[in-house]
Motif scaffolding. Structure first.
Motif, PDB file in Angstrom:
ATOM      1  N   UNK A  76      32.704  23.391  21.490  1.00  9.50           N
ATOM      2  CA  UNK A  76      32.088  22.545  22.514  1.00  9.50           C
ATOM      3  C   UNK A  76      31.215  23.404  23.427  1.00  9.50           C
ATOM      4  N   UNK A  77      30.248  24.158  22.872  1.00  9.33           N
ATOM      5  CA  UNK A  77      29.498  25.130  23.688  1.00  9.33           C
ATOM      6  C   UNK A  77      28.695  24.509  24.822  1.00  9.33           C
ATOM      7  N   UNK A  78      28.136  23.315  24.622  1.00 10.37           N
ATOM      8  CA  UNK A  78      27.309  22.691  25.653  1.00 10.37           C
ATOM      9  C   UNK A  78      28.133  22.191  26.836  1.00 10.37           C
ATOM     10  N   UNK A  79      29.371  21.836  26.574  1.00 12.27           N
ATOM     11  CA  UNK A  79      30.244  21.308  27.629  1.00 12.27           C
ATOM     12  C   UNK A  79      31.269  22.339  28.108  1.00 12.27           C
ATOM     13  N   UNK A  80      31.182  23.560  27.572  1.00 12.26           N
ATOM     14  CA  UNK A  80      32.214  24.579  27.832  1.00 12.26           C
ATOM     15  C   UNK A  80      32.381  24.878  29.322  1.00 12.26           C
ATOM     16  N   UNK A  81      31.278  25.141  30.020  1.00  8.15           N
ATOM     17  CA  UNK A  81      31.374  25.514  31.437  1.00  8.15           C
ATOM     18  C   UNK A  81      31.928  24.387  32.301  1.00  8.15           C
ATOM     19  N   UNK A  82      31.687  23.138  31.872  1.00 11.69           N
ATOM     20  CA  UNK A  82      32.208  21.991  32.617  1.00 11.69           C
ATOM     21  C   UNK A  82      33.689  21.794  32.327  1.00 11.69           C
ATOM     22  N   UNK A  83      34.051  21.879  31.032  1.00 14.38           N
ATOM     23  CA  UNK A  83      35.444  21.651  30.639  1.00 14.38           C
ATOM     24  C   UNK A  83      36.360  22.781  31.104  1.00 14.38           C
ATOM     25  N   UNK A  84      35.947  24.046  30.879  1.00 11.40           N
ATOM     26  CA  UNK A  84      36.776  25.191  31.264  1.00 11.40           C
ATOM     27  C   UNK A  84      36.263  25.767  32.589  1.00 11.40           C
ATOM     28  N   UNK A  85      36.400  24.974  33.649  1.00 11.65           N
ATOM     29  CA  UNK A  85      35.963  25.434  34.969  1.00 11.65           C
ATOM     30  C   UNK A  85      37.031  26.325  35.606  1.00 11.65           C
ATOM     31  N   UNK A  86      36.675  26.948  36.728  1.00 10.75           N
ATOM     32  CA  UNK A  86      37.578  27.911  37.372  1.00 10.75           C
ATOM     33  C   UNK A  86      38.886  27.247  37.812  1.00 10.75           C
ATOM     34  N   UNK A  87      38.783  26.028  38.303  1.00 13.63           N
ATOM     35  CA  UNK A  87      39.994  25.326  38.765  1.00 13.63           C
ATOM     36  C   UNK A  87      40.979  25.122  37.621  1.00 13.63           C
ATOM     37  N   UNK A  88      40.463  24.721  36.455  1.00 15.67           N
ATOM     38  CA  UNK A  88      41.337  24.501  35.295  1.00 15.67           C
ATOM     39  C   UNK A  88      41.943  25.822  34.836  1.00 15.67           C
ATOM     40  N   UNK A  89      41.156  26.894  34.862  1.00 15.89           N
ATOM     41  CA  UNK A  89      41.668  28.208  34.460  1.00 15.89           C
ATOM     42  C   UNK A  89      42.855  28.621  35.331  1.00 15.89           C
ATOM     43  N   UNK A  90      42.699  28.496  36.641  1.00 12.35           N
ATOM     44  CA  UNK A  90      43.770  28.863  37.570  1.00 12.35           C
ATOM     45  C   UNK A  90      44.980  27.962  37.374  1.00 12.35           C
ATOM     46  N   UNK A  91      44.733  26.672  37.145  1.00 17.95           N
ATOM     47  CA  UNK A  91      45.827  25.718  36.945  1.00 17.95           C
ATOM     48  C   UNK A  91      46.627  26.041  35.685  1.00 17.95           C
ATOM     49  N   UNK A  92      45.932  26.326  34.589  1.00 16.12           N
ATOM     50  CA  UNK A  92      46.605  26.633  33.329  1.00 16.12           C
ATOM     51  C   UNK A  92      47.441  27.907  33.436  1.00 16.12           C
ATOM     52  N   UNK A  93      46.834  28.950  33.984  1.00 21.47           N
ATOM     53  CA  UNK A  93      47.542  30.227  34.100  1.00 21.47           C
ATOM     54  C   UNK A  93      48.690  30.123  35.104  1.00 21.47           C
ATOM     55  N   UNK A  94      48.435  29.492  36.240  1.00 18.29           N
ATOM     56  CA  UNK A  94      49.485  29.327  37.242  1.00 18.29           C
ATOM     57  C   UNK A  94      50.664  28.539  36.709  1.00 18.29           C
TER      58      UNK A  94
END
Length: 312
Positions: free
Chosen positions: A128-146
Motif C-alpha cells: 500500500x505504498x500510496x497510502x503508507x504514510x497515512x495508514x502508518x502515521x506516528x500516532x499509530x506507531x506509538x500506539x502499537x509499540x506502547x
C-alpha cells in the motif's frame, strides 16, 4: 517434608553450569564478548535512528524499539550469569528472582509482537505504498509499540505473581542459569494448573499467532513483488524487508528448535548451553544484520562516525 509458602522463601540457588567448571571458564569470555557486542551494536542502532532525521520513519522507529528490547532482554540475565560463572555463590533473592522472571518474560513476549508489527509495517510499505504514510502515521506507531510493551508487561507480571505465590517444598535449587518460570515451577508442591494454563494461552497467543501473521504478511509482500515488472524494482522492494525477514527466521528457527525438539527425561547440559547461545545470538546479530542489509543504516552510521571524528 513441610511446604514453605512462597513469601517464606528467602533465596534460590541457580544451578546453571556449577557441575562443569571447565565449561564455566569457557562460557565466561564467550558470553562476555557476545553481551558487549549486543550492547554496543544495539545502542548504536538506537543512537543512529534518533540522531539521523532521514531515519525518522516508522521502520526505524520499530527497529529502535527492537534494539532497545534486546538490550533490556539480555540485561535481565547476562550480568548475573557472568557473575555466577566466576563464583561458587550462585544465589538470587526471592524478590530478585521474581523481578528477573517478570522482565525476562515481558521482553521475550514483546519481541514476538514487535516482529509481527514490523511485518505489518513492511506489508503496508510495499503493498500500500500510496497510502503508507497515512495508514502508518506516528500516532499509530506509538500506539502499537506502547500496547505491545504494556500488555506483555501486564501478562508477565500476572504469570510471575501466580507462580511465586505457590508453596515451595524442600530444596530451592533451580536447574537453570536464570529464574526461568518452568524451572521454578518444578520446585513447587502446590497445584500449578492455573499457572500452566496462563503459560499455555500466552504461548499460543505470542508464538504461533504472530508467526502466522508474519507469514501471511510476507506472502502478500511476495505476491506484490512478483508483480513488479522490472528486476531492479523487485530487488529494491525486497531489500526493504530482507533484514527484518532475516531476524524473524533467526528468532523463530532457534525458538522452534529449542522447544519443539523431542524432550528426554533427563536434562542435558548441551540443552542449557544452546539456550544460553540462542538467547544471546539474535540480540547480538540484530545490528549486524541491519547494518549489512540496509544502505540507509550504513550511510547514517558513516555520517555519525564522521561527525564524531570531526568534532574532536
Amino acid at each position: 517434608m513441610q511446604p514453605l509458602s512462597g513469601t517464606g522463601v528467602s533465596a534460590f540457588f541457580l544451578k546453571g553450569f556449577s557441575g562443569y567448571p571447565a565449561l564455566e571458564h569457557l562460557l565466561f569470555p564467550l558470553c562476555s564478548v557476545m553481551y558487549l557486542v549486543t550492547l554496543l551494536g544495539n545502542t548504536a542502532i538506537v543512537a543512529v535512528s534518533v540522531l539521523d532525521v532521514h531515519l525518522h520513519t516508522p521502520m526505524y522507529f520499530f527497529l529502535g524499539n527492537l534494539s532497545t528490547l534486546y538490550i533490556c532482554y539480555t540485561s535481565t540475565f547476562v550480568p548475573l550469569m557472568l557473575v555466577h560463572l566466576l563464583s561458587s555463590r550462585k544465589t538470587i533473592s526471592f524478590t530478585g528472582c521474581a523481578i528477573q522472571m517478570s522482565l525476562s518474560l515481558s521482553t521475550g513476549s514483546t519481541e514476538c509482537l514487535l516482529l509481527a508489527i514490523m511485518a505489518y509495517d513492511r506489508y503496508l510499505a510495499i503493498c500500500q505504498p500510496l497510502r503508507y504514510r497515512v495508514l502508518m502515521n506516528h500516532r499509530l506507531c506509538v500506539l502499537l509499540v506502547g500496547a505491545a510493551w504494556v500488555l506483555c508487561l501486564l501478562k508477565s507480571v500476572t504469570e510471575t505473581v501466580i507462580a511465586m505465590r505457590l508453596p515451595f517444598c524442600g530444596h530451592h535449587v533451580v536447574s537453570h542459569f536464570t529464574c526461568e518460570i518452568l524451572a521454578v515451577l518444578k520446585l513447587t508442591c502446590g497445584n500449578t494448573s492455573v499457572s500452566e494454563v496462563f503459560l499455555l494461552v500466552g504461548s499460543i497467543l505470542l508464538l504461533p499467532v504472530p508467526l502466522a501473521f508474519i507469514c501471511l504478511s510476507y506472502l502478500l509482500i511476495l505476491a506484490t513483488i512478483l508483480r513488479v515488472p522490472s528486476a531492479p524494482g523487485r530487488r529494491k522492494a525486497f531489500s526493504t524487508c530482507s533484514a527484518h525477514l532475516a531476524v524473524v527466521l533467526l528468532f523463530y528457527s532457534t525458538i522452534i528448535f529449542t522447544y519443539m525438539k523431542p524432550k528426554s527425561k533427563e536434562a542435558h547440559i548441551s540443552d542449557e548451553v544452546f539456550t544460553v547461545l540462542y538467547a544471546m545470538v539474535t540480540p547480538m546479530l540484530n545490528p549486524i544484520i541491519y547494518s549489512l542489509r540496509n544502505k540507509e543504516v550504513k550511510e547514517a552510521t558513516k555520517k555519525a562516525w564522521g561527525r564524531s571524528w570531526t568534532s574532536r
